[in-house]
Scaffold this active site. Structure first.
Site, short mmCIF file in Angstrom:
data_model
loop_
_atom_site.label_atom_id
_atom_site.label_comp_id
_atom_site.label_asym_id
_atom_site.label_seq_id
_atom_site.Cartn_x
_atom_site.Cartn_y
_atom_site.Cartn_z
N ASP A 31 14.16 -0.86 59.56
CA ASP A 31 14.45 -2.20 59.02
C ASP A 31 14.87 -3.19 60.10
OD1 ASP A 31 14.63 -4.19 57.16
OD2 ASP A 31 16.42 -3.43 56.14
N HIS B 223 13.52 -6.76 56.55
CA HIS B 223 13.42 -7.30 55.19
C HIS B 223 13.85 -8.77 55.10
CE1 HIS B 223 17.76 -6.02 54.61
NE2 HIS B 223 17.78 -7.12 53.87
N SER C 156 22.69 -9.54 55.59
CA SER C 156 21.63 -8.75 56.20
C SER C 156 21.15 -9.38 57.50
CB SER C 156 20.43 -8.65 55.26
OG SER C 156 20.65 -7.64 54.33
#
Lengths: 294, 199
Positions: B90, B61, B156
């Protein structure tokens, strides 16, 4: 490579593992299960609010097996429920010395998932809630924690960095985390084993705070107006009537309902309290024997 | 905290150097990953340099397109191409070129114990190279880790490391107040797959 950090890391993981030997998952509590702590003699301690109304629960035990436990009783005001595990279980929780607890001490909250895995979060003791609070027994100080609550943490133990159990965790208002101290749990279990149930002390009146005329410079005197008397309750048997104004308790003044709740500690059943009242404008004293709401 | 004198004769306080030393290790392998998102400006996250030949691992992402810009904390910048993706977990692999990189030490996340200390580095809310520390909350089988650690958007794709600075996962999201990382147990096969498809 042993650095102070790796040693601390290992010590914390050891503390979780050691406390985890007494931590169970309660399948029926909460949205996805809550925790419970095997305290001693097959007795599982849980947070009362998480298992309210349940007579039997399914547990995931520390060894990964499933067991069932029967509800024995609760001290609802201190959010403490006791259950009995059907299978025998050896090993009492390793309790920490209550006197050694200090604000700022590092602590871990330990829980268990219904699937079996242990859960932990860390924080510090941020304060002690005074045992003057009405829901607490004498000398039972709750701890307020600065710690991340996680799903299912209620009923799991709070442990110190050595893995010794300080109490069990429950949630307060606005996401706060509290610990019910080991002393309160030991006391509830001792009472349960001695009497066969956990007493729920009451006197059976509903009250409303009122102001009395004739207060000094600090403002009006406060007292409690009796608005309800429970049929056949201790207060009715003692002759208390709706409309009585309670102004004193055991010879001292009375300001709020919590002054009265404070005397209703878990060991108070059978004790007599003297209520100073005003009835028809005249002062009077009535002795009420604290009852046990079964 | 233990104070002592090291072999070079300098006073050292080992308790306070623990986290700082690990932060130094992570600083060398943690990169800022940014992508152009067209009319909405740029999106960003973090990444970990995984191999000497320039493989960077991040979250899928964080790098939704075919290319990204990778920037080290010392300011070196590299254009990167996205060479593989595992949307289910992911994960994305980016390739940067033009230098020999120093890869991190990696530990199998399945060996982590609940309660172990962990350290995250990343670029939360744009703060470059921010460090946070916490504890393993739930270990499971090592595919996903939950940590009682403070993370924010921008973490992230960045590393989660153990108390020796070994990478145990890639920080991915925050759920119920806990940081969730994809464990090296899941990343290692992804990296192996990228390597084999590249050769």
């Amino acid at each position: 490579m042993a650095t102070p950090l790796t040693e601390l890391s290992k010590a914390l993981a050891d503390a979780v593992e050691s406390a985890g030997r007494n931590v169970v998952a309660v399948h029926e509590g909460g949205r996805s299960g809550v925790s419970g702590t095997l305290w001693r003699d097959n007795i599982v301690v849980a947070a009362a609010h998480t298992i309210a109304g349940l007579k039997n629960v399914t547990l995931t035990l520390p060894d990964g097996s499933t067991g069932s436990a029967e509800f024995l009783g609760a001290r609802a005001r201190s959010d403490l429920a006791l259950l009995r595990l059907a299978k025998p279980f050896d090993g009492a929780v390793p309790s920490a010395a209550a006197s050694a607890l200090r604000v700022g001490e590092m602590v871990l909250a330990v829980g268990r998932r219904p699937a079996g895995g242990l859960l932990a979060s860390h924080g510090i003791i941020s304060g002690v809630v005074s045992s003057d609070q009405p829901q607490l027994g004498r000398g039972e100080n709750w701890l307020r924690l600065d710690l991340q609550p996680f799903s299912g943490f209620s009923g799991g133990p709070l442990v110190n960095a050595e893995g010794r159990v300080i109490g069990i965790n429950t949630s307060g208002a606005r996401g706060s985390v509290f610990t019910i101290p080991a002393a309160a749990i030991d006391r509830a279990i001792a009472t349960l084993l001695a009497k066969g149930h956990i007493p729920s002390p009451y006197i059976g009146i509903g009250m409303q705070p009122v102001r009395l005329p004739g207060g000094g410079e600090s403002g009006a005197r406060r007292a409690l107006l009796v608005v309800m008397v429970e049929p056949e309750g201790p207060a009715e048997q003692a002759g208390l009537l709706v409309g009585d104004i309670v102004t004193g308790l055991d010879g001292s003044g009375l300001n709020s309902t919590s002054d009265l709740e404070r005397v209703l500690d878990p060991d108070s059943v059978g004790r007599s309290v003297r209520l100073g009242i005003v009835r028809g404008g005249k002062p009077k004293e009535i002795a009420v024997t604290i009852g046990d709401r079964k | 905290m233990a104070a002592g004198v090291n072999p070079a004769g300098e006073l050292s306080i080992s308790g306070s150097t623990g986290f700082a030393q690990i932060a130094e290790l992570l600083r060398a392998v943690t990169v800022h990953v940014s992508v152009s998102t067209g009319r909405y400006g740029r999106g960003f996250g973090s990444g970990v340099v995984w191999s000497a030949n320039g493989l960077v691992i991040t979250n899928a992402h964080v790098a939704p397109g075919a290319s990204a810009l990778v920037e080290f904390q010392n300011g070196r910048r590299f254009p990167a191409s996205v060479i593989g993706r595992d949307a289910n977990h992911d994960l994305a692999g980016l390739q940067i070129r033009g230098a020999v990189f120093s890869p991190p030490l990696v530990r199998d996340s399945a060996t982590l114990r609940v309660g172990e200390l962990v350290i995250a580095m990343g670029n939360p809310l744009g703060e470059i190279g921010a460090v946070s520390a916490g504890m393993v909350h739930s270990a499971g089988n090592g595919d996903y880790l939950e940590a009682d650690i403070r993370l924010a958007p921008g973490n992230s794709g960045g590393p989660l490391a153990d108390s020796e600075g070994r990478i145990v996962g890639i920080n991915t999201c925050i759920a119920n107040g806990m940081g969730v990382a994809i464990g090296t147990r899941r990343i290692i096969p992804f990296v192996a797959q990228l390597m084999s498809s590249r050769n």
